[in-house]
Every structure is written in structure tokens, then in C-alpha cells.
Design a protein around this motif. Structure first.
Motif, PDB file in Angstrom:
ATOM      1  N   THR A 222      46.229  25.528  24.127  1.00 29.60           N
ATOM      2  CA  THR A 222      45.500  26.780  23.913  1.00 29.60           C
ATOM      3  C   THR A 222      44.598  27.096  25.095  1.00 29.60           C
ATOM      4  OG1 THR A 222      45.540  26.375  21.526  1.00 29.60           O
ATOM      5  CG2 THR A 222      43.973  28.013  22.328  1.00 29.60           C
ATOM      6  N   ASP A 223      43.987  26.067  25.681  1.00 31.56           N
ATOM      7  CA  ASP A 223      43.164  26.269  26.868  1.00 31.56           C
ATOM      8  C   ASP A 223      44.010  26.806  28.019  1.00 31.56           C
ATOM      9  OD1 ASP A 223      40.819  26.104  28.489  1.00 31.56           O
ATOM     10  OD2 ASP A 223      41.552  24.226  29.311  1.00 31.56           O
ATOM     11  N   LEU A 224      45.215  26.268  28.186  1.00 30.84           N
ATOM     12  CA  LEU A 224      46.115  26.747  29.233  1.00 30.84           C
ATOM     13  C   LEU A 224      46.499  28.209  28.997  1.00 30.84           C
ATOM     14  CD1 LEU A 224      48.383  23.609  29.605  1.00 30.84           C
ATOM     15  CD2 LEU A 224      47.086  24.681  31.455  1.00 30.84           C
ATOM     16  N   PHE A 225      46.713  28.571  27.742  1.00 33.53           N
ATOM     17  CA  PHE A 225      47.036  29.953  27.397  1.00 33.53           C
ATOM     18  C   PHE A 225      45.908  30.893  27.847  1.00 33.53           C
ATOM     19  CE2 PHE A 225      46.608  33.313  24.055  1.00 33.53           C
ATOM     20  CZ  PHE A 225      47.711  34.071  24.420  1.00 33.53           C
ATOM     21  N   GLU A 226      44.659  30.457  27.657  1.00 36.02           N
ATOM     22  CA  GLU A 226      43.520  31.253  28.127  1.00 36.02           C
ATOM     23  C   GLU A 226      43.513  31.372  29.650  1.00 36.02           C
ATOM     24  OE1 GLU A 226      39.599  30.488  26.196  1.00 36.02           O
ATOM     25  OE2 GLU A 226      40.664  28.772  25.344  1.00 36.02           O
ATOM     26  N   ILE A 227      43.832  30.268  30.329  1.00 34.43           N
ATOM     27  CA  ILE A 227      43.772  30.253  31.789  1.00 34.43           C
ATOM     28  C   ILE A 227      44.806  31.182  32.403  1.00 34.43           C
ATOM     29  CG2 ILE A 227      44.031  28.746  33.828  1.00 34.43           C
ATOM     30  CD1 ILE A 227      42.896  26.472  32.146  1.00 34.43           C
ATOM     31  N   VAL A 228      45.915  31.429  31.696  1.00 33.98           N
ATOM     32  CA  VAL A 228      46.905  32.398  32.182  1.00 33.98           C
ATOM     33  C   VAL A 228      46.230  33.741  32.442  1.00 33.98           C
ATOM     34  CG1 VAL A 228      48.937  33.750  31.541  1.00 33.98           C
ATOM     35  CG2 VAL A 228      48.901  31.295  31.103  1.00 33.98           C
ATOM     36  N   PHE A 229      45.352  34.141  31.525  1.00 41.05           N
ATOM     37  CA  PHE A 229      44.692  35.443  31.658  1.00 41.05           C
ATOM     38  C   PHE A 229      43.590  35.415  32.720  1.00 41.05           C
ATOM     39  CE2 PHE A 229      46.674  35.538  27.549  1.00 41.05           C
ATOM     40  CZ  PHE A 229      47.141  36.838  27.431  1.00 41.05           C
ATOM     41  N   SER A 230      42.720  34.411  32.658  1.00 40.52           N
ATOM     42  CA  SER A 230      41.611  34.362  33.618  1.00 40.52           C
ATOM     43  C   SER A 230      42.119  34.111  35.034  1.00 40.52           C
ATOM     44  CB  SER A 230      40.613  33.263  33.218  1.00 40.52           C
ATOM     45  OG  SER A 230      41.241  31.997  33.177  1.00 40.52           O
ATOM     46  N   GLY A 231      43.098  33.206  35.182  1.00 43.06           N
ATOM     47  CA  GLY A 231      43.654  32.937  36.504  1.00 43.06           C
ATOM     48  C   GLY A 231      44.422  34.123  37.046  1.00 43.06           C
ATOM     49  N   GLY A 232      45.145  34.823  36.174  1.00 38.57           N
ATOM     50  CA  GLY A 232      45.899  36.002  36.606  1.00 38.57           C
ATOM     51  C   GLY A 232      44.994  37.099  37.107  1.00 38.57           C
ATOM     52  N   LEU A 233      43.918  37.372  36.366  1.00 36.40           N
ATOM     53  CA  LEU A 233      42.984  38.415  36.782  1.00 36.40           C
ATOM     54  C   LEU A 233      42.295  38.041  38.078  1.00 36.40           C
ATOM     55  CD1 LEU A 233      41.424  41.032  36.282  1.00 36.40           C
ATOM     56  CD2 LEU A 233      39.815  39.730  34.861  1.00 36.40           C
ATOM     57  N   GLY A 234      41.824  36.805  38.174  1.00 38.33           N
ATOM     58  CA  GLY A 234      41.121  36.357  39.378  1.00 38.33           C
ATOM     59  C   GLY A 234      42.000  36.402  40.614  1.00 38.33           C
ATOM     60  N   SER A 235      43.239  35.907  40.499  1.00 39.40           N
ATOM     61  CA  SER A 235      44.128  35.909  41.661  1.00 39.40           C
ATOM     62  C   SER A 235      44.518  37.327  42.064  1.00 39.40           C
ATOM     63  CB  SER A 235      45.384  35.075  41.360  1.00 39.40           C
ATOM     64  OG  SER A 235      46.065  35.562  40.233  1.00 39.40           O
ATOM     65  N   PHE A 236      44.653  38.231  41.089  1.00 40.28           N
ATOM     66  CA  PHE A 236      44.972  39.629  41.402  1.00 40.28           C
ATOM     67  C   PHE A 236      43.848  40.272  42.214  1.00 40.28           C
ATOM     68  CE2 PHE A 236      44.507  44.144  40.192  1.00 40.28           C
ATOM     69  CZ  PHE A 236      45.690  44.647  40.715  1.00 40.28           C
ATOM     70  N   LEU A 237      42.605  40.028  41.800  1.00 38.10           N
ATOM     71  CA  LEU A 237      41.465  40.613  42.506  1.00 38.10           C
ATOM     72  C   LEU A 237      41.355  40.078  43.927  1.00 38.10           C
ATOM     73  CD1 LEU A 237      38.793  40.579  39.629  1.00 38.10           C
ATOM     74  CD2 LEU A 237      40.073  42.543  40.505  1.00 38.10           C
ATOM     75  N   TYR A 238      41.576  38.777  44.096  1.00 39.33           N
ATOM     76  CA  TYR A 238      41.507  38.186  45.442  1.00 39.33           C
ATOM     77  C   TYR A 238      42.694  38.629  46.300  1.00 39.33           C
ATOM     78  CZ  TYR A 238      37.479  35.123  44.843  1.00 39.33           C
ATOM     79  OH  TYR A 238      36.201  34.639  44.673  1.00 39.33           O
ATOM     80  N   ALA A 239      43.861  38.804  45.679  1.00 39.26           N
ATOM     81  CA  ALA A 239      45.042  39.237  46.428  1.00 39.26           C
ATOM     82  C   ALA A 239      44.852  40.637  46.997  1.00 39.26           C
ATOM     83  CB  ALA A 239      46.278  39.196  45.526  1.00 39.26           C
ATOM     84  N   GLN A 240      44.117  41.481  46.266  1.00 38.55           N
ATOM     85  CA  GLN A 240      43.864  42.838  46.749  1.00 38.55           C
ATOM     86  C   GLN A 240      43.092  42.843  48.063  1.00 38.55           C
ATOM     87  OE1 GLN A 240      42.036  44.728  43.218  1.00 38.55           O
ATOM     88  NE2 GLN A 240      43.808  46.088  43.173  1.00 38.55           N
ATOM     89  N   SER A 241      42.276  41.823  48.279  1.00 42.96           N
ATOM     90  CA  SER A 241      41.506  41.738  49.527  1.00 42.96           C
ATOM     91  C   SER A 241      42.184  40.830  50.549  1.00 42.96           C
ATOM     92  CB  SER A 241      40.086  41.228  49.233  1.00 42.96           C
ATOM     93  OG  SER A 241      40.126  39.926  48.685  1.00 42.96           O
ATOM     94  N   GLY A 242      43.421  40.438  50.298  1.00 50.78           N
ATOM     95  CA  GLY A 242      44.172  39.624  51.244  1.00 50.78           C
ATOM     96  C   GLY A 242      43.739  38.176  51.323  1.00 50.78           C
ATOM     97  N   ALA A 243      43.112  37.654  50.266  1.00 52.10           N
ATOM     98  CA  ALA A 243      42.573  36.290  50.302  1.00 52.10           C
ATOM     99  C   ALA A 243      43.495  35.263  49.660  1.00 52.10           C
ATOM    100  CB  ALA A 243      41.204  36.249  49.616  1.00 52.10           C
ATOM    101  N   VAL A 244      44.724  35.665  49.291  1.00 47.33           N
ATOM    102  CA  VAL A 244      45.689  34.720  48.735  1.00 47.33           C
ATOM    103  C   VAL A 244      46.716  34.390  49.808  1.00 47.33           C
ATOM    104  CG1 VAL A 244      47.491  34.344  47.004  1.00 47.33           C
ATOM    105  CG2 VAL A 244      45.381  35.541  46.369  1.00 47.33           C
TER     106      VAL A 244
END
Length: 346
Positions: A222-244
Motif C-alpha cells: 500500500t505504501d508503494l501504491f502511494e509512492i506511485v502518485f507522489s513520485g510521479g508528480l515529483g518527477s513530472f515537475l522536475y522533468a519540466q525544468s530539465g532536471a531528470v
């Protein structure tokens, strides 16, 4: 093609191997991704935004892989996961406000570092101690309907479950707990995550077991299921600024694709008390690594950053190796027990 986007073969092999180790930990504990990857990338000389952004992208990919495996094993409680996401999101926002206030008065660095080490070490000591005195080592027992034996539920969780504030929610394993208490626990863990600036897997997983009372494998899934959402949002925001940096993320994910599934599968083989011991040891070693790094910053001794990285890598290798060994031993024990039965039936 001998290089991927400018990264040499040596680094590709290093990232792939590191991804395998972290994938095992991530699938087994529901945490360990950015907690291990980001400090390692910082010590290797990557810019902080690239280290954080690439770490989040890796966490997102690995959590998807591990969650799918836990789903196959019936170890994801989607209802609980969605409620925890709602509560932790609110808590993170409040925690960020507290952090910003400390930054404003110039105390953020010191307080957050000390709080992080104390919390990491404290949870590690508590989980390890509880597991070592946990009795017969047989894990949580379930009855014919799949419900948890009441004797196996932590005392704190029993107390929380005893408060009957409607509406009551039925979770996997037959756990019944008030919706409001689930949201309160979620808010508290989110508050700590937002204040410390971390993903919070090392807070949420023990909270799901010790405070709400769900079985450890379900807490991990269940914790991993939560991380799918938080990690997805965080990586999307950083990717927009070219930091991935894909040259980091791709080989890490290549290794973790196997590791995450191995780690997730191991949760159904390894005794629950053993899972808690390994989790506690991982947190204790992590607390030591962070403390060494902070001391190095205060004393202006860069060599301690390298020592911290060695501790982190050593912890990943030690604990993932122990997890794999325990799972193999359980498989061999199951095979040896089934072999005489098969011979007898012949």
C-alpha cells in the motif's frame, strides 16, 4: 552502442547494479529509493536538482514495477492507499509551511538534520526491538477467512482500532478502523514528510502496521501504491525544468525492474519479524550515514561525504543480500518439506 547519452560503460554497469540492489529494498520495504539514490548522486558530483529529479523519476518507475508485483500477491489495499494519499497530501503542505518558517529564521538546516537523524534512528531502534521480542517469529496469523489473529496486532493499533468513530472502514486482513483515525495517521506522517523534505516511506510503512494494524506485506504494498502518485508528480515537475537525467534513470530502472519484483516476491516468503528486523537495520545504518554527512559539513571535511556514501552503499548491499538469502532459504525449506509428501503420494 557503448555509451548511453554520454555515460560510459563503467557508469552504466554501476547504475544498473545499484538499481538492482535498491529495487530489492524498494520492493521489500516500500522505501529506500530517493533515500539512497539522491545522496549517492550528490556525492558523485551531480547538481542537487538533477540528483533529486532523477531520484524521483527512478522512485516513480520502481514503485510502479513493485506495486504491480504486490498487486499480483494481493498485498495492495487501494482503499487505504487513496485515504492515505489524501491525508498525507494535506500533512505535507502544513509541514512545508513549518519548514519555510524555520528557513526564514535561519534554523532549518540544523533542526531538520537533527530531526531526520533522530527520527530515522528512533524508528529503526523501535522496529528492531519490537521484532526481536516479537515471540515465536511466525509472523501474523490469519484465520480461515483471511482475518488477522487479534494477538498479532500491535498494542497501539489495537487501541486505535478500539475507537469507534463512524464511518468505520474494513481493510485487508479484516482490520476495522475509523476513517477519521486513518486520515489522522496519514496527516501526521505527511506532516513529518513535508517538514523533513523526504518521501516518507520509512515513516508510512511502520505507521500502517503499528498504528493502523494492517499486515506488514500489505503495509509495504500500500505504501508503494502511494509512492506511485507522489513520485510521479515529483518527477513530472522536475522533468519540466530539465532536471531528470535519463542517462542516470534508465540504467537504474533496468536493474530495479528485476530487483523490485524479487523484493516484492520475498515479502511473501520471509517471516514478518525478519522483515521488521531488516527494516530497522536499514534505518539505523541510514541514520548513521546521514549523521556522518552532516558532521562532515559542520567540520568542513569532504572525506566524510565519501564515508557516508560507503555506509549507504554498504547498507544497501548488506540488507538486500540478507533479504535474498532469507527468501532462498525459505524456498529451499518449502521444497524440502514438499519433497517427502510427493514421494509418499507416488
Amino acid at each position: 552502442m557503448m555509451e548511453l547519452m554520454g555515460v560510459g560503460v563503467d557508469l552504466l554497469l554501476l547504475f544498473t547494479g545499484f538499481g538492482l540492489l535498491i529495487g530489492i529494498l524498494f520492493g521489500f520495504f516500500g522505501m529506500g529509493g530517493s533515500f539512497l539514490v539522491t545522496p549517492a548522486l550528490l556525492v558523485m558530483g551531480y547538481e542537487p536538482n538533477v540528483a533529486v529529479g532523477s531520484g524521483l523519476a527512478f522512485v516513480f518507475g520502481t514503485s510502479v514495477i513493485a506495486t504491480l508485483k504486490h498487486r499480483d500477491l494481493g498485498q495492495v489495499d487501494y482503499k487505504l492507499g487513496i485515504l492515505m494519499i489524501a491525508g498525507t497530501t494535506a500533512g505535507i503542505e502544513v509541514g512545508k509551511l513549518g519548514l519555510e518558517y524555520l528557513q526564514h529564521i535561519g534554523l532549518a538546516g540544523t533542526i531538520v538534520s537533527v530531526a531526520y537523524v533522530l527520527l530515522l534512528g528512533g524508528i529503526g531502534v523501535f522496529v528492531t526491538r519490537e521484532a526481536l521480542k516479537g515471540g515465536d517469529g511466525g509472523g501474523i496469523d490469519h484465520d480461515a477467512e483471511g482475518e488477522i489473529d487479534a494477538d498479532d496486532i500491535p498494542d497501539i493499533a489495537k487501541k486505535i482500532q478500539s475507537y469507534r468513530f463512524p464511518p468505520m472502514m474494513k481493510l485487508r486482513g479484516g482490520v476495522r478502523v475509523s476513517l477519521w483515525l486513518i486520515l489522522l495517521v496519514a496527516f501526521a506522517t505527511g506532516l513529518l514528510s513535508g517538514f523533513l523534505g523526504v518521501g516518507g516511506g520509512f515513516i508510512r510503512m511502520p505507521a500502517l502496521f503499528y498504528l493502523i494494524g494492517v499486515p506488514v506485506p500489505v503495509a509495504v504494498g500500500t505504501d508503494l501504491f502511494e509512492i506511485v502518485f507522489s513520485g510521479g508528480l515529483g518527477s513530472f515537475l522536475y522533468a519540466q525544468s530539465g532536471a531528470v537525467d535519463l542517462s542516470i534513470v534508465v540504467p537504474l530502472l533496468a536493474g530495479s525492474a528485476l530487483g523490485a519484483r524479487l523484493g516484492a516476491a520475498a515479502t511473501s516468503l520471509v517471516e514478518e519479524d525478519d522483515i521488521k528486523v531488516y527494516f530497522g537495520v536499514m534505518l539505523l545504518l541510514g541514520a548513521i550515514a546521514v549523521a556522518v554527512r552532516e558532521i562532515g559539513g559542520v567540520l568542513e571535511m569532504p572525506i566524510l561525504d565519501t564515508v557516508s556514501l560507503v555506509i549507504i552503499l554498504g547498507a544497501a548491499l548488506l540488507v538486500s543480500g540478507a533479504v535474498t538469502y532469507s527468501a532462498i532459504q525459505e524456498l529451499r525449506r518449502d521444497e524440502s518439506e514438499s519433497a517427502p509428501a510427493a514421494s509418499f503420494s507416488d
